[in-house]
Design an enzyme around this catalytic site. Structure first.
Site, PDB file in Angstrom:
ATOM      1  N   ILE A  90     -30.157  67.927  52.198  1.00 41.71           N
ATOM      2  CA  ILE A  90     -31.096  68.749  52.948  1.00 41.71           C
ATOM      3  C   ILE A  90     -32.489  68.580  52.344  1.00 41.71           C
ATOM      4  O   ILE A  90     -32.682  68.726  51.132  1.00 41.71           O
ATOM      5  CB  ILE A  90     -30.667  70.241  52.932  1.00 41.71           C
ATOM      6  CG1 ILE A  90     -29.245  70.396  53.522  1.00 41.71           C
ATOM      7  CG2 ILE A  90     -31.681  71.112  53.684  1.00 41.71           C
ATOM      8  CD1 ILE A  90     -29.068  69.884  54.941  1.00 41.71           C
ATOM      9  N   LYS A  91     -33.434  68.253  53.220  1.00 37.74           N
ATOM     10  CA  LYS A  91     -34.802  67.997  52.750  1.00 37.74           C
ATOM     11  C   LYS A  91     -35.661  69.223  53.047  1.00 37.74           C
ATOM     12  O   LYS A  91     -35.706  69.686  54.197  1.00 37.74           O
ATOM     13  CB  LYS A  91     -35.315  66.772  53.511  1.00 37.74           C
ATOM     14  CG  LYS A  91     -36.360  65.957  52.815  1.00 37.74           C
ATOM     15  CD  LYS A  91     -36.571  64.672  53.615  1.00 37.74           C
ATOM     16  CE  LYS A  91     -37.731  63.882  53.111  1.00 37.74           C
ATOM     17  NZ  LYS A  91     -38.062  62.773  54.005  1.00 37.74           N
ATOM     18  N   VAL A  92     -36.288  69.733  51.995  1.00 36.97           N
ATOM     19  CA  VAL A  92     -37.155  70.917  52.174  1.00 36.97           C
ATOM     20  C   VAL A  92     -38.531  70.602  51.588  1.00 36.97           C
ATOM     21  O   VAL A  92     -38.641  69.807  50.651  1.00 36.97           O
ATOM     22  CB  VAL A  92     -36.568  72.177  51.463  1.00 36.97           C
ATOM     23  CG1 VAL A  92     -35.187  72.527  51.980  1.00 36.97           C
ATOM     24  CG2 VAL A  92     -36.538  72.004  49.941  1.00 36.97           C
TER      25      VAL A  92
END
Ligand code: G3P
Length: 231
Positions: A90-92
């Site tokens: 997951i890219k934040v």
């Protein structure tokens, strides 16, 4: 000696699944990073793209989430459940909300890539929040007249001095072939690159010229061998 495939990892930075298939077929690609702009460029439903990449067996796929910290956590959990924790990252963004989301997701053993990193201090906070990857944007730093590759080096120095082994440096926004080798020599663990830069890594004008010469000489050898057999 370390297995060479576990170091110098190369990810493709694209949501174009045709190009990904071509690159992945070489056996030299270790993962894919996407972002909202790359998904928009593909003109496709993001989850259709992710599913295709999962089915292809891509080991690590960065899927970017947006919104508040809580929204990023909810979306991150949903994506990790749908596509599996193994292949999903997951890219934040490196914001207060993004770092809070990273902390929650990392505790649930969901891999997180903290993106839009422009300073070592951002990388430090991301590592403390449990990020699996920090993504310094080399090209965009260069665009703003300071050194993108120096940023990679600075982060690598801090991580090395502080024995930080749980977070890998994923050099992003790479614009040229030379930047790839320099990023690795400065301590990046992974480079994510557009497919044309991957092609540029193996292409070399002197390789082509040398090959033309070898091919021509080989033909001459074949002729000599054939004519000597004829005698
Ligand atoms: O992964 C982030 C990276 O793709 C950004 O690249 O070239 O848009 O700065 P660029």
């Amino acid at each position: 000696m370390k297995d060479p495939i576990t170091t110098m990892k190369i990810f493709l930075d694209t949501a174009d699944t045709d190009l990904i298939k071509e690159g992945f077929a070489t056996g030299l690609i270790d993962g894919i990073t996407t972002n909202p702009s790359l998904i928009m460029k593909s003109g496709r439903d993001p989850e259709e793209v992710y599913q295709e990449l999962i089915d292809l067996g891509i080991p690590d796929i960065s899927m970017e989430v947006v919104g508040t910290g809580e929204e990023m956590v909810a979306e991150g959990r949903r994506l990790a459940k749908k596509f599996g924790k193994e292949q999903t990252t997951i890219k934040v963004p490196c914001t207060r909300g993004g770092l809070a989301a990273c902390r929650v997701l990392a505790k649930e053993l969901i891999k997180v890539n903290v993106t839009l990193i422009f300073s070592p201090s951002q990388a430090i906070l991301a590592a403390k929040a449990g990020a699996r990857y920090v993504s310094p944007f080399v090209g965009r730093v260069d665009d703003n007249s300071f050194g993108g590759l120096c940023l990679v080096k600075d982060i690598a120095n801090v991580f090395e001095k502080q024995f930080c082994r749980s977070t890998e440096i994923l050099a992003a926004s790479i614009r040229g072939v030379r930047q790839v080798s320099t990023a690795f020599s400065y301590g990046a663990h992974i480079c994510t690159i557009p497919p044309n830069i991957f092609d540029g890594m193996y292409k070399h004008v002197l390789t082509d010229a040398g090959l033309d010469q070898f091919d021509a000489d080989w033909k001459k050898v074949q002729k000599t061998v054939t004519s000597s057999l004829d005698v």
